[in-house]
Structure formats: structure tokens, C-alpha cells
Design a protein around this motif. Structure first.
Motif, short mmCIF file in Angstrom:
data_model
loop_
_atom_site.label_atom_id
_atom_site.label_comp_id
_atom_site.label_asym_id
_atom_site.label_seq_id
_atom_site.Cartn_x
_atom_site.Cartn_y
_atom_site.Cartn_z
N CYS A 285 0.83 -1.36 0.22
CA CYS A 285 -0.10 -0.12 -0.01
C CYS A 285 1.01 1.34 -0.06
O CYS A 285 1.06 1.70 1.15
N VAL A 286 1.07 1.57 -1.24
CA VAL A 286 2.17 2.91 -1.18
C VAL A 286 1.35 3.62 -2.57
O VAL A 286 1.21 3.11 -3.55
N ILE A 287 1.00 4.89 -2.07
CA ILE A 287 0.24 5.75 -3.26
C ILE A 287 1.50 6.48 -3.90
O ILE A 287 2.46 7.26 -3.42
N HIS A 288 1.57 6.32 -5.17
CA HIS A 288 2.61 6.93 -5.90
C HIS A 288 2.11 8.64 -6.06
O HIS A 288 1.31 8.94 -6.48
N PRO A 289 3.27 9.34 -5.96
CA PRO A 289 3.05 10.78 -5.95
C PRO A 289 2.49 11.37 -7.18
O PRO A 289 1.95 12.49 -7.21
N GLU A 290 3.14 10.90 -8.34
CA GLU A 290 2.54 11.38 -9.57
C GLU A 290 1.34 10.93 -10.05
O GLU A 290 0.50 11.52 -10.60
N THR A 291 0.95 9.50 -10.02
CA THR A 291 -0.25 8.87 -10.66
C THR A 291 -1.04 9.00 -9.78
O THR A 291 -2.20 8.80 -9.96
N ARG A 292 -0.80 8.87 -8.40
CA ARG A 292 -1.90 8.97 -7.42
C ARG A 292 -2.75 7.87 -7.34
O ARG A 292 -3.80 7.54 -6.79
N LEU A 293 -2.00 6.63 -7.63
CA LEU A 293 -2.36 5.29 -7.51
C LEU A 293 -1.72 4.70 -6.75
O LEU A 293 -0.53 4.85 -6.67
N CYS A 294 -2.22 3.39 -6.21
CA CYS A 294 -1.58 2.62 -5.54
C CYS A 294 -0.47 1.57 -6.27
O CYS A 294 -0.98 1.12 -7.24
N ALA A 295 0.61 1.64 -5.46
CA ALA A 295 1.74 0.73 -6.39
C ALA A 295 1.32 -0.73 -6.43
O ALA A 295 1.86 -1.39 -7.17
N GLY A 296 0.63 -1.11 -5.45
CA GLY A 296 0.53 -2.79 -5.34
C GLY A 296 -0.75 -3.13 -6.15
O GLY A 296 -0.70 -4.01 -6.96
N ALA B 113 -3.08 -0.39 -7.87
CA ALA B 113 -3.30 0.39 -8.94
C ALA B 113 -4.85 0.97 -8.95
O ALA B 113 -5.33 1.63 -9.70
N ARG B 114 -5.31 0.86 -7.59
CA ARG B 114 -6.54 1.68 -7.45
C ARG B 114 -6.16 3.26 -6.94
O ARG B 114 -5.18 3.32 -6.22
N SER B 115 -6.92 4.30 -7.05
CA SER B 115 -6.77 5.47 -6.53
C SER B 115 -7.31 5.53 -5.12
O SER B 115 -7.83 4.58 -4.53
N ILE B 116 -6.87 6.45 -4.48
CA ILE B 116 -6.95 6.48 -3.02
C ILE B 116 -8.58 6.80 -2.68
O ILE B 116 -9.06 6.15 -1.62
N ASP B 117 -9.21 7.22 -3.72
CA ASP B 117 -10.82 7.43 -3.33
C ASP B 117 -11.62 6.08 -3.62
O ASP B 117 -12.22 5.88 -2.86
N ALA C 4 -12.00 -4.76 -13.53
CA ALA C 4 -11.56 -5.04 -15.02
C ALA C 4 -10.97 -4.00 -15.38
O ALA C 4 -9.85 -4.19 -16.27
N GLU C 5 -10.68 -2.74 -15.16
CA GLU C 5 -9.98 -1.84 -15.63
C GLU C 5 -8.59 -1.71 -15.08
O GLU C 5 -7.42 -0.97 -15.56
N LEU C 6 -8.06 -2.37 -13.81
CA LEU C 6 -6.94 -2.21 -13.03
C LEU C 6 -5.74 -2.77 -13.93
O LEU C 6 -4.76 -2.10 -13.78
N PRO C 7 -5.95 -3.95 -14.89
CA PRO C 7 -4.67 -4.30 -15.77
C PRO C 7 -4.19 -3.32 -16.66
O PRO C 7 -3.14 -3.45 -16.94
N ASN C 8 -5.19 -2.26 -16.98
CA ASN C 8 -4.78 -1.32 -17.93
C ASN C 8 -4.25 -0.36 -17.55
O ASN C 8 -3.89 0.72 -18.13
N ARG C 9 -4.32 -0.05 -16.24
CA ARG C 9 -3.67 1.18 -15.51
C ARG C 9 -2.02 0.90 -15.17
O ARG C 9 -1.52 -0.17 -14.96
#
Length: 87
Positions: free
Chosen positions: A30-41, A43-47, A65-70
């Protein structure tokens, strides 16, 4: 039947409490990338992470279903020798 056998049998006959777990793509990284604002683990957004337990099963499946494309984190390097030489 011995006393030990009766105890073992009665323990097997007791229904085990279970609950339905919410399906989640979380991989415990669980690490939110500062540029993409997505979880590194996952790929979901914090929201999305914050609202996950309140979403319907269909909403969660749509996001999953969208996560593999992120792309949770950029794949290009941010620094190093090449970045210094381009100045």
C-alpha cells in the motif's frame, strides 16, 4: 465411544461462523505513487480504496476489470546520468 471421541465429534458438529469477504485486488503493498496518485500494489486510486467497502459488487468488478490497463507508477527512469546530460 471414548470421551475423547465424543469431544472431537461434537467439535466437528458445531457450525463455524463465517462471513462473506469483499473481493479486493489488494496485495498488501500500500504505497500511493505521488505522480499517478494510484496505489503501487493494486493500481486503485485513493478515492477508490476509501470507498471500496461501500461500493456495490458490480462497481468493484468494473474497477477490477480496469486495473490491468492502469499504470500505477511510471516505467521510465526519473533521473540518473541521462537526465543530467539533457540539461
Amino acid at each position: 465411544m471414548s470421551n475423547g471421541d465424543q469431544t472431537a465429534r461434537s467439535a466437528r458438529d458445531i457450525p463455524i461462523w463465517t462471513r462473506d469477504e469483499i473481493e479486493s485486488p489488494c496485495v498488501q503493498i500500500c504505497v500511493i505513487h505521488p505522480e499517478t496518485r494510484l496505489c503501487a500494489g493494486c493500481a486503485r486510486s485513493i478515492d477508490e480504496i476509501g470507498a471500496w467497502s461501500r461500493m456495490s459488487a458490480d462497481e468493484r468488478r468494473t474497477i477490477m476489470a480496469e486495473l490491468p490497463n492502469r499504470q500505477a507508477a511510471p516505467t521510465t527512469r526519473r533521473g540518473g546520468r541521462n537526465a543530467r546530460l539533457k540539461r
